[in-house]
Design an enzyme around this catalytic site. Structure first.
Site, mmCIF file in Angstrom:
data_model
loop_
_atom_site.group_PDB
_atom_site.id
_atom_site.type_symbol
_atom_site.label_atom_id
_atom_site.label_comp_id
_atom_site.label_asym_id
_atom_site.label_seq_id
_atom_site.Cartn_x
_atom_site.Cartn_y
_atom_site.Cartn_z
ATOM 1 N NE ARG A 70 -2.932 0.475 3.323
ATOM 2 C CZ ARG A 70 -2.293 0.630 4.500
ATOM 3 N NH1 ARG A 70 -1.525 1.690 4.684
ATOM 4 N NH2 ARG A 70 -2.413 -0.252 5.460
ATOM 5 C CG ASP A 87 -8.397 14.993 -16.618
ATOM 6 O OD1 ASP A 87 -7.669 14.326 -17.377
ATOM 7 O OD2 ASP A 87 -9.439 14.542 -16.108
ATOM 8 C CE LYS A 147 -10.890 6.638 -19.638
ATOM 9 N NZ LYS A 147 -11.268 7.935 -19.122
#
Ligand SMILES: *Cc1c(COP(=O)(O)O)cnc(C)c1O
Length: 386
Positions: free
Chosen positions: A50, A174, A199
């Site tokens: 983590r 973004d 993407k």
């Protein structure tokens, strides 16, 4: 001192041939959740996945180099990346975001605002007065999306970042639609870049992932600490696949955008198409700004069919090559109908006000042969009967 390397080289080989155990050319994947200590009070480089993991850290380092940032945090999704930055805000802070921002980002902003976690102002970044009024409220954070979805509107990152900084705000861009291969917002003044690595960066439609890249090392440390606190770090296997995708980012997007430009030109010349939204077209309203901040126009475009939803229905049923699906940036070409798919949660009035009409279709152009894609577009147009 390492020799400076071009981004194409970083993407292709960062971390390659560095394995000291076996000389593996491809960096190994460490799926282990935990790492043994050398002895009491003697941790090694990694303790628990983590917190940190060798392969995920290599992806983070690669993305940070590609974006020109001080470091990066790899998250479990693009939304987790946006949320990681939003989580740094205090309850009276104001976030300024585009009125036509990505639907998931809009939903996240509203959900956290409704819990009183910060204030939100949604602004049309093309309206200079509205933006000035929002900046006068001294926002803590200004979110930029360029090109926008699905109308490919361009925001001048340098200009907005300068004005946002003058108002005391941090700036987050973004960069999902272009990737660092075509746009590097930190070099244009952004403090943070976020990605849905789902993407273009992964590029093969087989991972959901995200990343935040920060310009300042202290921000990287704060974000990495927070990702560990809340546990939004990306999985090692996803990081492995994503880095594998990044290896071919440049040639993929270069080929994809060449086909996209050819398709945009073809659509532009058709009488049944009333608008083509592609920043590479010289009459696109953002063309001049795009040329100053992008090194290519990308492989996303949208267009408006005469004949509304029925024409759109016939087009998507007839191309034989564009898959009717959401998402973008993969090797396969996709077509989406924003008013019934990605933007269905907006009411019709708001959708039309935002310029998303019922005949609008969005294409994500993949790696198929350009001639096959153009033939598919012709089949779609013929079937649409426009
Ligand atoms: C897909 C997308 C996101 C969200 O990313 P996920 O990986 O789906 O969580 C955010 N911004 C943009 C522009 C996107 O296209």
């Amino acid at each position: 001192m390492a020799t400076p390397r071009a981004p194409q080289t970083v993407a292709a080989v960062n971390g390659i041939a560095t394995d000291t155990s076996f000389g593996a050319v491809t960096p190994p994947i460490y799926l282990s959740s935990n790492f043994a200590f050398n002895g009491l009070e003697q941790p090694r480089a990694h303790e628990y996945t983590r917190t940190s993991n060798p392969g995920r850290d290599l992806l983070a380092d690669t993305l940070a180099q590609l974006e020109g940032g001080a470091g990066a945090v790899v998250t479990a999704s693009g939304m987790a990346a946006v949320d990681l930055v939003l989580a740094q805000l205090a309850s009276d802070d104001l976030v300024v975001a585009p009125h036509d921002c990505y639907g998931g980002t809009y939903r996240l902003l509203m959900a956290r605002r409704n819990k009183g976690q910060f204030r939100v102002a949604l602004v049309d970044f093309g309206d200079a007065d509205a933006l000035a009024a929002a900046l006068a409220d001294k926002p803590a954070l200004v979110l930029i999306e360029t090109p926008s979805n699905p109308l490919m509107r361009i925001v001048d990152v340098r200009a907005v970042a300068a004005r946002a900084h003058a108002a005391g705000a941090r700036v987050i861009v973004d960069n999902t639609f272009l990737s660092p291969a075509l746009q590097r917002p930190i070099l244009l003044g952004a403090d943070f870049v976020i990605h849905s690595t789902t993407k273009y960066l992964n590029g093969h439609s087989d991972v959901v992932g995200g990343a935040v890249i920060a310009a300042d090392k202290r921000d990287v440390e704060a974000l990495a600490a927070w990702a560990n606190i809340v546990g939004t770090s990306g999985a090692p296997f996803d990081a492995y696949l994503t880095l594998r995708g990044v290896r071919t980012l440049f040639p993929r997007i270069e080929r994809q955008q060449a086909s996209a430009a050819a398709i945009a030109t073809r659509l532009k010349g058709h009488a049944g198409v009333t608008a083509v939204h592609y920043p590479g077209l010289p009459d696109h309203p953002g063309h001049a700004v795009a040329k100053t901040q992008q090194t290519g126009f990308g492989a996303m475009l949208s267009f408006e069919l005469r004949g509304g939803v029925e024409a759109a229905r016939r087009f998507v049923g007839a191309t034989g090559i564009f898959i009717l699906a959401e998402s973008l940036g993969g090797v396969e070409s996709l077509v989406a109908h924003p008013s019934t798919m990605t933007h269905a949660s907006m009411d019709a009035e708001a959708r039309h006000a935002a310029g998303i009409h019922d005949g609008l279709l969005r294409l994500s152009v993949g790696l198929e042969a350009e001639a096959d894609l153009l033939a598919g577009v012709e089949r779609g147009l013929a079937a649409a009967g426009v």
